[in-house]
Design a protein around this motif. Sequence first.
Motif, PDB file in Angstrom:
ATOM      1  N   LEU A  99      23.417  35.408  30.393  1.00 38.10           N
ATOM      2  CA  LEU A  99      22.946  34.698  31.570  1.00 38.10           C
ATOM      3  C   LEU A  99      22.240  35.668  32.518  1.00 38.10           C
ATOM      4  CD1 LEU A  99      23.201  31.767  32.850  1.00 38.10           C
ATOM      5  CD2 LEU A  99      25.065  32.723  34.219  1.00 38.10           C
ATOM      6  N   LEU A 100      21.068  35.291  32.987  1.00 33.39           N
ATOM      7  CA  LEU A 100      20.276  36.150  33.865  1.00 33.39           C
ATOM      8  C   LEU A 100      20.369  35.663  35.306  1.00 33.39           C
ATOM      9  CD1 LEU A 100      17.030  36.475  31.686  1.00 33.39           C
ATOM     10  CD2 LEU A 100      18.903  38.132  31.894  1.00 33.39           C
ATOM     11  N   ALA A 139      27.485  42.115  35.119  1.00 34.59           N
ATOM     12  CA  ALA A 139      27.667  42.563  36.501  1.00 34.59           C
ATOM     13  C   ALA A 139      26.445  42.230  37.348  1.00 34.59           C
ATOM     14  CB  ALA A 139      27.948  44.064  36.528  1.00 34.59           C
ATOM     15  N   LYS A 140      25.247  42.321  36.765  1.00 37.35           N
ATOM     16  CA  LYS A 140      24.024  42.030  37.508  1.00 37.35           C
ATOM     17  C   LYS A 140      23.968  40.566  37.907  1.00 37.35           C
ATOM     18  CE  LYS A 140      19.021  42.839  37.298  1.00 37.35           C
ATOM     19  NZ  LYS A 140      17.899  43.359  36.463  1.00 37.35           N
ATOM     20  N   THR A 141      24.367  39.692  36.999  1.00 37.14           N
ATOM     21  CA  THR A 141      24.355  38.266  37.293  1.00 37.14           C
ATOM     22  C   THR A 141      25.437  37.920  38.311  1.00 37.14           C
ATOM     23  OG1 THR A 141      23.530  37.793  35.072  1.00 37.14           O
ATOM     24  CG2 THR A 141      24.512  35.965  36.277  1.00 37.14           C
ATOM     25  N   GLN A 142      26.611  38.518  38.162  1.00 39.27           N
ATOM     26  CA  GLN A 142      27.681  38.320  39.140  1.00 39.27           C
ATOM     27  C   GLN A 142      27.214  38.721  40.528  1.00 39.27           C
ATOM     28  OE1 GLN A 142      31.162  40.438  37.930  1.00 39.27           O
ATOM     29  NE2 GLN A 142      31.425  39.303  36.022  1.00 39.27           N
ATOM     30  N   SER A 143      26.531  39.847  40.613  1.00 36.70           N
ATOM     31  CA  SER A 143      26.059  40.354  41.894  1.00 36.70           C
ATOM     32  C   SER A 143      25.067  39.392  42.544  1.00 36.70           C
ATOM     33  CB  SER A 143      25.409  41.722  41.712  1.00 36.70           C
ATOM     34  OG  SER A 143      24.895  42.221  42.917  1.00 36.70           O
ATOM     35  N   ALA A 144      24.162  38.824  41.741  1.00 39.90           N
ATOM     36  CA  ALA A 144      23.181  37.880  42.276  1.00 39.90           C
ATOM     37  C   ALA A 144      23.868  36.632  42.826  1.00 39.90           C
ATOM     38  CB  ALA A 144      22.177  37.496  41.193  1.00 39.90           C
ATOM     39  N   MET A 145      24.883  36.152  42.114  1.00 37.74           N
ATOM     40  CA  MET A 145      25.591  34.958  42.564  1.00 37.74           C
ATOM     41  C   MET A 145      26.391  35.235  43.823  1.00 37.74           C
ATOM     42  SD  MET A 145      26.051  31.795  41.893  1.00 37.74           S
ATOM     43  CE  MET A 145      26.691  30.979  43.345  1.00 37.74           C
ATOM     44  N   LEU A 146      27.070  36.354  43.845  1.00 31.99           N
ATOM     45  CA  LEU A 146      27.901  36.679  44.998  1.00 31.99           C
ATOM     46  C   LEU A 146      27.060  36.973  46.235  1.00 31.99           C
ATOM     47  CD1 LEU A 146      30.532  38.763  43.065  1.00 31.99           C
ATOM     48  CD2 LEU A 146      30.956  36.630  44.247  1.00 31.99           C
ATOM     49  N   GLU A 147      25.840  37.465  46.029  1.00 28.46           N
ATOM     50  CA  GLU A 147      24.932  37.665  47.160  1.00 28.46           C
ATOM     51  C   GLU A 147      24.530  36.322  47.753  1.00 28.46           C
ATOM     52  OE1 GLU A 147      20.621  39.747  48.247  1.00 28.46           O
ATOM     53  OE2 GLU A 147      21.415  39.842  46.202  1.00 28.46           O
ATOM     54  N   PRO A 185      34.596  43.213  40.103  1.00 31.10           N
ATOM     55  CA  PRO A 185      34.988  44.351  40.932  1.00 31.10           C
ATOM     56  C   PRO A 185      35.798  43.892  42.140  1.00 31.10           C
ATOM     57  CG  PRO A 185      32.655  44.470  40.363  1.00 31.10           C
ATOM     58  CD  PRO A 185      33.139  43.118  39.940  1.00 31.10           C
ATOM     59  N   HIS A 186      36.657  44.784  42.623  1.00 35.01           N
ATOM     60  CA  HIS A 186      37.525  44.459  43.752  1.00 35.01           C
ATOM     61  C   HIS A 186      36.712  44.032  44.974  1.00 35.01           C
ATOM     62  CE1 HIS A 186      41.319  44.549  45.892  1.00 35.01           C
ATOM     63  NE2 HIS A 186      40.767  45.279  46.848  1.00 35.01           N
ATOM     64  N   ALA A 187      35.598  44.701  45.225  1.00 29.38           N
ATOM     65  CA  ALA A 187      34.771  44.378  46.394  1.00 29.38           C
ATOM     66  C   ALA A 187      34.156  42.993  46.283  1.00 29.38           C
ATOM     67  CB  ALA A 187      33.672  45.426  46.564  1.00 29.38           C
ATOM     68  N   GLN A 188      33.884  42.534  45.069  1.00 28.91           N
ATOM     69  CA  GLN A 188      33.301  41.202  44.894  1.00 28.91           C
ATOM     70  C   GLN A 188      34.367  40.113  44.975  1.00 28.91           C
ATOM     71  OE1 GLN A 188      30.935  41.222  41.323  1.00 28.91           O
ATOM     72  NE2 GLN A 188      29.358  42.520  42.216  1.00 28.91           N
ATOM     73  N   MET A 189      35.561  40.389  44.449  1.00 27.08           N
ATOM     74  CA  MET A 189      36.647  39.411  44.565  1.00 27.08           C
ATOM     75  C   MET A 189      37.010  39.171  46.021  1.00 27.08           C
ATOM     76  SD  MET A 189      39.206  40.330  41.415  1.00 27.08           S
ATOM     77  CE  MET A 189      40.231  38.921  41.765  1.00 27.08           C
ATOM     78  N   ASP A 190      36.818  40.207  46.844  1.00 31.90           N
ATOM     79  CA  ASP A 190      37.141  40.123  48.259  1.00 31.90           C
ATOM     80  C   ASP A 190      36.316  39.065  48.971  1.00 31.90           C
ATOM     81  OD1 ASP A 190      38.594  40.910  50.467  1.00 31.90           O
ATOM     82  OD2 ASP A 190      37.189  42.473  51.044  1.00 31.90           O
TER      83      ASP A 190
END
Length: 348
Positions: A99-100, A139-147, A185-190
């Motif tokens: 997934l992108l 991780a890249k896709t997770q980061s985009a969603m969490l942003e 990552p812990h920072a993203q779960m936060d």
Amino acid sequence: MGPTADASGAALTTTAPTLAPPSAEEIARAKEIVGRVSTAFSSRVVGQERLRTALLIALLSEGHVLLESVPGLAKTLAASTLSQTVKAKFSRIQCTPDLLPSDIIGTQVYDQRNHEFETQLGPVHANFVLLDEINRSSAKTQSAMLEAMQERQTSIAGHIHPLPRPFMVLATQNPIEEEGTYVLPHAQMDRFLLKEIVNYPSDGEELIVLERIEAGTLGPDHEETRPVADPDDVIWLQELTKRVYVDPAIKRYIVALVQATRNAHQLLGPETGSYVEIGASPRASIAFLQASRAAALLLGRSYVTPEDVRELRHSILRHRLHLSFEALAEKVQPEMLVDALVRAVPSP
């Protein structure tokens, strides 16, 4: 209210809240709306009262929820049902390793007829977004969603696209199958307001599920839940939640609870305290403040009590404690540590 001083002696300026607490009429209207939504939700989702409460608290607090359970426990049904009850747009994203980020937030597509690029918004542009098995995406896709969750907007080719209101993400993760997963990552779960553990239904509840499938009220051929509210009602509830009164003593109690997670060694002793490697961040204090207001409003109150805060302790702190290797090896549950820390903090 004048200036006060912190532990270091530095002056701190505090101001009294300017928002008036909800009136009795507003509380009655809020209770009536929430009652309709809860009844419609329960007509489709059997049991799962803690899940329903967590979703409503997150919705009123404008937060997001991380759900952990094995498959088949009605997480998708709960998310879609809640969106239908408030006449909102729902989208489901099945997370996979390939997934992108553009599959989530959207992209630009070249239109050969008009010889120009056209923006196509991704499925995140909905009121309720279910991220199924978020730990299977990269991780890249997770980061985009969490942003998108944090900023409540997406950026495509330099153009900002605000996300709709209300906006809530429900992310799920399977704790059993670890192969091919990327740990959050812990920072993203936060960034998730709450983390809820969805358990198996009781014997009676599972029997009701079978009876509803036989009756046609559940399953692939069922009718959608009729809306009993609309997005404007939800936005009104969110604004009302911000006005629920929180006494300064309650705020100090919240801070003391979160501070306790950072001083577990002193409060619980060297052996038990060593299980907590890193305590909760200030996001936990903010989450307690926001979620306790929503919890009080759901109970028909215009003010927060210490019990409202304590009831949320597991949902807010279980994913914010970074446990040590020894704790993981000995399979120490974060809820046990949270309970011990809460008992160590005097209640107002």
